[in-house]
Design a protein around this motif. Structure first.
Motif, PDB file in Angstrom:
ATOM      1  N   VAL A  29      -7.388 -30.911  31.044  1.00 27.10           N
ATOM      2  CA  VAL A  29      -6.481 -31.303  29.971  1.00 27.10           C
ATOM      3  C   VAL A  29      -7.113 -30.809  28.677  1.00 27.10           C
ATOM      4  O   VAL A  29      -8.303 -31.024  28.431  1.00 27.10           O
ATOM      5  CB  VAL A  29      -6.265 -32.838  29.936  1.00 27.10           C
ATOM      6  CG1 VAL A  29      -5.410 -33.222  28.740  1.00 27.10           C
ATOM      7  CG2 VAL A  29      -5.643 -33.314  31.234  1.00 27.10           C
ATOM      8  N   SER A  30      -6.326 -30.105  27.880  1.00 22.07           N
ATOM      9  CA  SER A  30      -6.811 -29.570  26.612  1.00 22.07           C
ATOM     10  C   SER A  30      -5.826 -29.934  25.518  1.00 22.07           C
ATOM     11  O   SER A  30      -4.645 -29.570  25.595  1.00 22.07           O
ATOM     12  CB  SER A  30      -6.974 -28.050  26.698  1.00 22.07           C
ATOM     13  OG  SER A  30      -7.557 -27.542  25.520  1.00 22.07           O
ATOM     14  N   ASN A  31      -6.283 -30.694  24.553  1.00 26.40           N
ATOM     15  CA  ASN A  31      -5.452 -31.090  23.416  1.00 26.40           C
ATOM     16  C   ASN A  31      -4.158 -31.780  23.889  1.00 26.40           C
ATOM     17  O   ASN A  31      -3.095 -31.584  23.318  1.00 26.40           O
ATOM     18  CB  ASN A  31      -5.145 -29.873  22.539  1.00 26.40           C
ATOM     19  CG  ASN A  31      -5.003 -30.244  21.072  1.00 26.40           C
ATOM     20  OD1 ASN A  31      -5.310 -31.361  20.658  1.00 26.40           O
ATOM     21  ND2 ASN A  31      -4.529 -29.304  20.287  1.00 26.40           N
ATOM     22  N   GLY A  32      -4.279 -32.534  24.968  1.00 29.15           N
ATOM     23  CA  GLY A  32      -3.143 -33.280  25.495  1.00 29.15           C
ATOM     24  C   GLY A  32      -2.265 -32.519  26.484  1.00 29.15           C
ATOM     25  O   GLY A  32      -1.290 -33.073  26.991  1.00 29.15           O
ATOM     26  N   TYR A  33      -2.588 -31.272  26.768  1.00 27.77           N
ATOM     27  CA  TYR A  33      -1.792 -30.455  27.694  1.00 27.77           C
ATOM     28  C   TYR A  33      -2.552 -30.242  29.003  1.00 27.77           C
ATOM     29  O   TYR A  33      -3.750 -29.931  28.985  1.00 27.77           O
ATOM     30  CB  TYR A  33      -1.492 -29.075  27.087  1.00 27.77           C
ATOM     31  CG  TYR A  33      -0.644 -29.125  25.854  1.00 27.77           C
ATOM     32  CD1 TYR A  33       0.737 -29.273  25.939  1.00 27.77           C
ATOM     33  CD2 TYR A  33      -1.218 -29.012  24.592  1.00 27.77           C
ATOM     34  CE1 TYR A  33       1.532 -29.318  24.800  1.00 27.77           C
ATOM     35  CE2 TYR A  33      -0.431 -29.052  23.447  1.00 27.77           C
ATOM     36  CZ  TYR A  33       0.929 -29.212  23.557  1.00 27.77           C
ATOM     37  OH  TYR A  33       1.708 -29.247  22.432  1.00 27.77           O
ATOM     38  N   ASN A  34      -1.840 -30.350  30.121  1.00 23.38           N
ATOM     39  CA  ASN A  34      -2.419 -29.989  31.415  1.00 23.38           C
ATOM     40  C   ASN A  34      -2.424 -28.463  31.514  1.00 23.38           C
ATOM     41  O   ASN A  34      -1.383 -27.831  31.307  1.00 23.38           O
ATOM     42  CB  ASN A  34      -1.596 -30.565  32.565  1.00 23.38           C
ATOM     43  CG  ASN A  34      -1.678 -32.073  32.618  1.00 23.38           C
ATOM     44  OD1 ASN A  34      -2.743 -32.653  32.431  1.00 23.38           O
ATOM     45  ND2 ASN A  34      -0.561 -32.718  32.862  1.00 23.38           N
TER      46      ASN A  34
END
Length: 165
Positions: free
Chosen positions: A146-151
């Motif tokens: 997860v990066s900055n709220g994105y999968n």
């Protein structure tokens, strides 16, 4: 030759000459893959970099008939760029954008590093859907996070029949 890009669910890659998402983990992956390598791009991609400067610690090759620069190698024609690429170890070359340049260089690449973002970035510029492209197949999922709220998923595709330069 390699290619590296982040795509959304619809294979979107950009909007207004910028990335769709700010993904620190993907930026770190990009840096890890391209550091001390040759990156090749269209002119708008160079201009989209911070301060419109070439990326440090990489050989920056740019296709543009609009400008010349002293801080990177600029080629006004695709044929000139191809001749320069023939001098490189293609295992160390990464195509980095933009949309038109990706489409032009895709047939010459044997490996594509695709970061898939599980979101719709409302893109205006797209990458060819490699899941539907003849000759391309996903061969690996390197990792998911997860990066900055994105999968996101780091995937690798192979071209079974790349064209030679």
């Amino acid at each position: 030759m390699n290619l590296i890009v982040a795509v959304d669910r619809k294979w979107g890659i950009g909007k207004k000459n910028d990335l769709l998402f700010h993904l620190p983990e993907d930026l770190a992956y990009f840096k890890q893959k391209t550091l001390n390598k040759t990156i090749v791009m269209g002119g708008n991609t160079l201009l989209s970099f911070p301060r419109s400067k070439p990326l440090p610690n990489r050989t920056n090759l740019v296709l543009s008939d609009v400008f010349t620069r002293d801080d990177c190698e600029v080629f006004p024609t695709l044929e000139g760029l191809k001749e320069r690429l023939k001098q490189c170890d293609t295992d160390d070359v990464y195509v980095v954008g933009g949309a038109m340049f990706y489409a032009t260089m895709l047939p010459y690449c044997d490996t594509a590093y695709i970061t898939k973002v599980d979101a719709d970035g409302e893109a205006t510029h797209f990458f060819p859907d490699l899941d539907k492209a003849e000759g391309w197949e996903q061969v690996e999922i390197v990792g998911q996070t997860v990066s900055n709220g994105y999968n996101i998923a780091f995937t690798v595709y192979r071209n079974r029949n790349p064209k030679s330069l």
